[in-house]
Design a protein around this motif. Structure first.
Motif, PDB file in Angstrom:
ATOM      1  N   PHE A 131      -2.275  93.911   7.819  1.00  0.00           N
ATOM      2  CA  PHE A 131      -1.762  95.078   7.858  1.00  0.00           C
ATOM      3  C   PHE A 131      -1.347  95.528   6.383  1.00  0.00           C
ATOM      4  O   PHE A 131      -1.578  96.949   5.997  1.00  0.00           O
ATOM      5  N   SER A 132      -0.865  94.663   5.448  1.00  0.00           N
ATOM      6  CA  SER A 132      -0.491  95.043   4.257  1.00  0.00           C
ATOM      7  C   SER A 132      -1.676  95.339   3.174  1.00  0.00           C
ATOM      8  O   SER A 132      -1.615  96.233   2.545  1.00  0.00           O
ATOM      9  N   MET A 133      -3.067  94.775   3.834  1.00  0.00           N
ATOM     10  CA  MET A 133      -4.068  95.284   2.972  1.00  0.00           C
ATOM     11  C   MET A 133      -4.636  96.581   3.481  1.00  0.00           C
ATOM     12  O   MET A 133      -5.075  97.297   2.462  1.00  0.00           O
ATOM     13  N   ALA A 134      -4.523  96.889   4.664  1.00  0.00           N
ATOM     14  CA  ALA A 134      -4.664  98.038   5.310  1.00  0.00           C
ATOM     15  C   ALA A 134      -3.890  99.106   4.590  1.00  0.00           C
ATOM     16  O   ALA A 134      -4.366 100.480   4.258  1.00  0.00           O
ATOM     17  N   VAL A 135      -2.610  99.168   4.716  1.00  0.00           N
ATOM     18  CA  VAL A 135      -1.775  99.987   3.929  1.00  0.00           C
ATOM     19  C   VAL A 135      -1.749 100.177   2.309  1.00  0.00           C
ATOM     20  O   VAL A 135      -1.891 101.442   2.081  1.00  0.00           O
ATOM     21  N   LEU A 136      -2.158  98.954   1.947  1.00  0.00           N
ATOM     22  CA  LEU A 136      -2.368  99.373   0.368  1.00  0.00           C
ATOM     23  C   LEU A 136      -3.490  99.973  -0.046  1.00  0.00           C
ATOM     24  O   LEU A 136      -3.613 100.964  -0.827  1.00  0.00           O
ATOM     25  N   ALA A 137      -4.523  99.775   0.801  1.00  0.00           N
ATOM     26  CA  ALA A 137      -5.921 100.516   0.757  1.00  0.00           C
ATOM     27  C   ALA A 137      -5.738 101.853   1.016  1.00  0.00           C
ATOM     28  O   ALA A 137      -6.173 102.921   0.226  1.00  0.00           O
ATOM     29  N   LEU A 138      -4.805 102.309   2.016  1.00  0.00           N
ATOM     30  CA  LEU A 138      -4.427 103.607   2.408  1.00  0.00           C
ATOM     31  C   LEU A 138      -3.559 104.470   1.089  1.00  0.00           C
ATOM     32  O   LEU A 138      -4.235 105.527   0.754  1.00  0.00           O
ATOM     33  N   PRO A 163     -18.153 101.903 -11.153  1.00  0.00           N
ATOM     34  CA  PRO A 163     -18.440 102.165  -9.639  1.00  0.00           C
ATOM     35  C   PRO A 163     -17.437 101.108  -8.600  1.00  0.00           C
ATOM     36  O   PRO A 163     -16.846 101.591  -7.957  1.00  0.00           O
ATOM     37  N   TYR A 164     -17.270  99.932  -9.371  1.00  0.00           N
ATOM     38  CA  TYR A 164     -16.382  98.942  -8.705  1.00  0.00           C
ATOM     39  C   TYR A 164     -15.017  99.562  -8.443  1.00  0.00           C
ATOM     40  O   TYR A 164     -14.335  99.289  -7.360  1.00  0.00           O
ATOM     41  N   SER A 165     -14.452 100.352  -9.422  1.00  0.00           N
ATOM     42  CA  SER A 165     -12.974 100.877  -9.250  1.00  0.00           C
ATOM     43  C   SER A 165     -13.012 101.824  -8.172  1.00  0.00           C
ATOM     44  O   SER A 165     -11.940 102.020  -7.620  1.00  0.00           O
ATOM     45  N   TYR A 166     -14.162 102.426  -7.884  1.00  0.00           N
ATOM     46  CA  TYR A 166     -14.147 103.490  -6.651  1.00  0.00           C
ATOM     47  C   TYR A 166     -14.342 102.517  -5.254  1.00  0.00           C
ATOM     48  O   TYR A 166     -13.910 103.054  -4.348  1.00  0.00           O
ATOM     49  N   ILE A 167     -15.045 101.420  -5.317  1.00  0.00           N
ATOM     50  CA  ILE A 167     -15.507 100.805  -4.159  1.00  0.00           C
ATOM     51  C   ILE A 167     -14.377  99.815  -3.748  1.00  0.00           C
ATOM     52  O   ILE A 167     -13.993  99.704  -2.463  1.00  0.00           O
ATOM     53  N   TYR A 168     -13.364  99.507  -4.761  1.00  0.00           N
ATOM     54  CA  TYR A 168     -12.550  98.528  -4.254  1.00  0.00           C
ATOM     55  C   TYR A 168     -11.727  98.928  -3.182  1.00  0.00           C
ATOM     56  O   TYR A 168     -11.199  98.204  -2.339  1.00  0.00           O
ATOM     57  N   PRO A 169     -10.878 100.093  -3.080  1.00  0.00           N
ATOM     58  CA  PRO A 169     -10.024 100.599  -2.085  1.00  0.00           C
ATOM     59  C   PRO A 169     -10.706 100.464  -0.769  1.00  0.00           C
ATOM     60  O   PRO A 169      -9.909 100.217   0.421  1.00  0.00           O
ATOM     61  N   PHE A 170     -12.003 101.058  -0.817  1.00  0.00           N
ATOM     62  CA  PHE A 170     -12.712 101.011   0.679  1.00  0.00           C
ATOM     63  C   PHE A 170     -12.969  99.368   1.118  1.00  0.00           C
ATOM     64  O   PHE A 170     -12.920  99.299   2.312  1.00  0.00           O
ATOM     65  N   ALA A 171     -13.254  98.571   0.161  1.00  0.00           N
ATOM     66  CA  ALA A 171     -13.526  97.173   0.371  1.00  0.00           C
ATOM     67  C   ALA A 171     -12.323  96.756   1.018  1.00  0.00           C
ATOM     68  O   ALA A 171     -12.230  95.902   1.764  1.00  0.00           O
ATOM     69  N   GLU A 172     -11.173  96.829   0.517  1.00  0.00           N
ATOM     70  CA  GLU A 172      -9.904  96.212   0.674  1.00  0.00           C
ATOM     71  C   GLU A 172      -9.494  96.738   2.025  1.00  0.00           C
ATOM     72  O   GLU A 172      -9.009  95.996   3.120  1.00  0.00           O
ATOM     73  N   GLY A 173      -9.686  98.093   2.430  1.00  0.00           N
ATOM     74  CA  GLY A 173      -9.388  98.667   3.738  1.00  0.00           C
ATOM     75  C   GLY A 173     -10.350  98.000   4.574  1.00  0.00           C
ATOM     76  O   GLY A 173      -9.799  97.989   5.803  1.00  0.00           O
ATOM     77  N   LEU A 174     -11.515  97.964   4.413  1.00  0.00           N
ATOM     78  CA  LEU A 174     -12.563  97.476   5.445  1.00  0.00           C
ATOM     79  C   LEU A 174     -12.116  96.035   5.899  1.00  0.00           C
ATOM     80  O   LEU A 174     -11.994  95.606   6.935  1.00  0.00           O
ATOM     81  N   ALA A 175     -11.750  95.164   4.770  1.00  0.00           N
ATOM     82  CA  ALA A 175     -11.241  93.808   5.040  1.00  0.00           C
ATOM     83  C   ALA A 175     -10.075  93.821   5.878  1.00  0.00           C
ATOM     84  O   ALA A 175     -10.193  92.888   6.760  1.00  0.00           O
ATOM     85  N   GLY A 176      -9.191  94.491   5.416  1.00  0.00           N
ATOM     86  CA  GLY A 176      -7.942  94.669   6.317  1.00  0.00           C
ATOM     87  C   GLY A 176      -8.112  94.839   7.752  1.00  0.00           C
ATOM     88  O   GLY A 176      -7.661  94.191   8.700  1.00  0.00           O
ATOM     89  N   VAL A 191     -15.600  89.733   1.578  1.00  0.00           N
ATOM     90  CA  VAL A 191     -15.047  90.648   0.785  1.00  0.00           C
ATOM     91  C   VAL A 191     -13.747  90.230   0.301  1.00  0.00           C
ATOM     92  O   VAL A 191     -13.498  90.650  -0.828  1.00  0.00           O
ATOM     93  N   ALA A 192     -12.955  90.040   1.160  1.00  0.00           N
ATOM     94  CA  ALA A 192     -11.348  89.709   0.687  1.00  0.00           C
ATOM     95  C   ALA A 192     -11.409  88.570  -0.228  1.00  0.00           C
ATOM     96  O   ALA A 192     -10.743  88.761  -1.367  1.00  0.00           O
ATOM     97  N   LEU A 193     -12.298  87.661  -0.076  1.00  0.00           N
ATOM     98  CA  LEU A 193     -12.466  86.436  -1.079  1.00  0.00           C
ATOM     99  C   LEU A 193     -12.793  86.879  -2.505  1.00  0.00           C
ATOM    100  O   LEU A 193     -12.391  86.467  -3.301  1.00  0.00           O
ATOM    101  N   PHE A 194     -13.711  87.756  -2.582  1.00  0.00           N
ATOM    102  CA  PHE A 194     -14.301  88.393  -3.773  1.00  0.00           C
ATOM    103  C   PHE A 194     -13.550  89.196  -4.640  1.00  0.00           C
ATOM    104  O   PHE A 194     -12.993  89.068  -5.834  1.00  0.00           O
ATOM    105  N   ILE A 195     -12.966  90.195  -3.866  1.00  0.00           N
ATOM    106  CA  ILE A 195     -12.050  91.287  -4.371  1.00  0.00           C
ATOM    107  C   ILE A 195     -10.758  90.467  -4.759  1.00  0.00           C
ATOM    108  O   ILE A 195     -10.122  90.983  -5.903  1.00  0.00           O
ATOM    109  N   GLY A 196     -10.169  89.656  -4.166  1.00  0.00           N
ATOM    110  CA  GLY A 196      -9.028  89.045  -4.299  1.00  0.00           C
ATOM    111  C   GLY A 196      -9.113  87.977  -5.604  1.00  0.00           C
ATOM    112  O   GLY A 196      -7.961  88.037  -6.403  1.00  0.00           O
ATOM    113  N   THR A 197     -10.160  87.328  -5.705  1.00  0.00           N
ATOM    114  CA  THR A 197     -10.362  86.321  -6.587  1.00  0.00           C
ATOM    115  C   THR A 197     -10.557  87.222  -7.911  1.00  0.00           C
ATOM    116  O   THR A 197      -9.765  86.896  -9.148  1.00  0.00           O
TER     117      THR A 197
END
Length: 260
Positions: A131-138, A163-176, A191-197
């Motif tokens: 839920f935290s990942m989804a809301v942070l992405a929102l 372009p990764y700076s634009y992809i990041y919130p979508f990736a976080e939201g998708l994983a969440g 996805v979560a492992l990659f962007i989180g690391t």
């Protein structure tokens, strides 16, 4: 402030027009009443009346409060008069993060109770992070451009590939969202492992090695949350959730009702 048996009198001039009622005027009136004042409420019902009032008293804004014939000023001035704090919109604050994690924790406990009849389950812990990942992405998706601008200040991958700076919130939201559903683990885990690391390494370098003082993009591009522990926690949570789900998948899963 001294009090008397009779309520003190205050005169308040505020904009009350057909298409607009000044919110600070309403706040000033409420504050005066809560302080025990009787308010003589003077409405400025047109732009012409408002401009004439400003010119007469040499002020630039309304509302304006007068107490015992003395002009106190606008809403912030009135708060100062009563010894109350004034919010600084530019000040750093952790309030958005505290509110976010408090709500996602309550959401997770509520979802667990609704599904399993008890709030304290392993699934509640998983939902809290998801839920935290989804809301942070929102929050980031409210203004991807603002987020990307702040993110480029410190993220190591985004600096090399914008372009990764634009992809990041979508990736976080998708994983969440996928982790909330417990679906497509083959996609959400990497996805979560990659962007989180990448995020954790970037924040650690910027804050603890380079000693840079930056604003965190974790709750969106307009936030005043300082970069540091909060952003590092966000990324570590994603990594931990990914590793946890990977371990659960490899071991065949565990009962969701297991106590926390």
């Amino acid at each position: 402030m001294t009090s008397s048996t009779q309520p003190r009198q205050a005169t308040l001039y505020r904009m009350v027009m057909e298409a607009h009622t000044c919110p600070y005027g309403l706040k000033a009136k409420d504050l005066l009443r809560r302080q025990g004042f009787t308010v003589e409420d003077k409405w400025l019902t047109s732009r012409e009346a408002t401009d004439a009032f400003k010119a007469e008293h040499g002020v630039k804004t309304t509302p304006q409060t007068f107490i015992d014939g003395q002009r106190i000023g606008g809403y912030d001035d009135l708060r100062r008069y009563f010894g109350k704090s004034i919010a600084n919109p530019k000040a750093t604050t952790y309030t958005p993060v505290i509110a976010l994690f408090s709500m996602t924790a309550l959401m997770a406990l509520a979802a667990s109770y609704a599904v399993y009849g008890t709030p304290f389950t392993v699934r509640a812990g998983e939902w809290f992070i998801a839920f935290s990942m989804a809301v942070l992405a929102l929050l980031k998706l409210q203004s991807v451009e603002s987020f990307a601008t702040m993110f480029l200040n410190y993220d190591l991958l985004a600096k090399r590939w914008v372009p990764y700076s634009y992809i990041y919130p979508f990736a976080e939201g998708l994983a969440g969202v996928l982790m909330i559903a417990g679906a497509l683990n083959w996609l959400s885990i990497p996805v979560a492992l990659f962007i989180g690391t990448v995020g954790a390494v970037s924040v650690f370098k910027a804050v603890y090695l380079d000693r840079r003082e930056l604003k965190c993009a974790c709750v969106g591009g307009s936030s005043n949350v300082p970069l540091g522990f909060v952003s590092l926690t966000e990324n570590v949570m994603m990594v931990a959730m990914a590793l946890w789900m990977l371990a659960v998948s490899l071991t065949g899963g565990m009962p969701a009702m297991a106590g926390m």
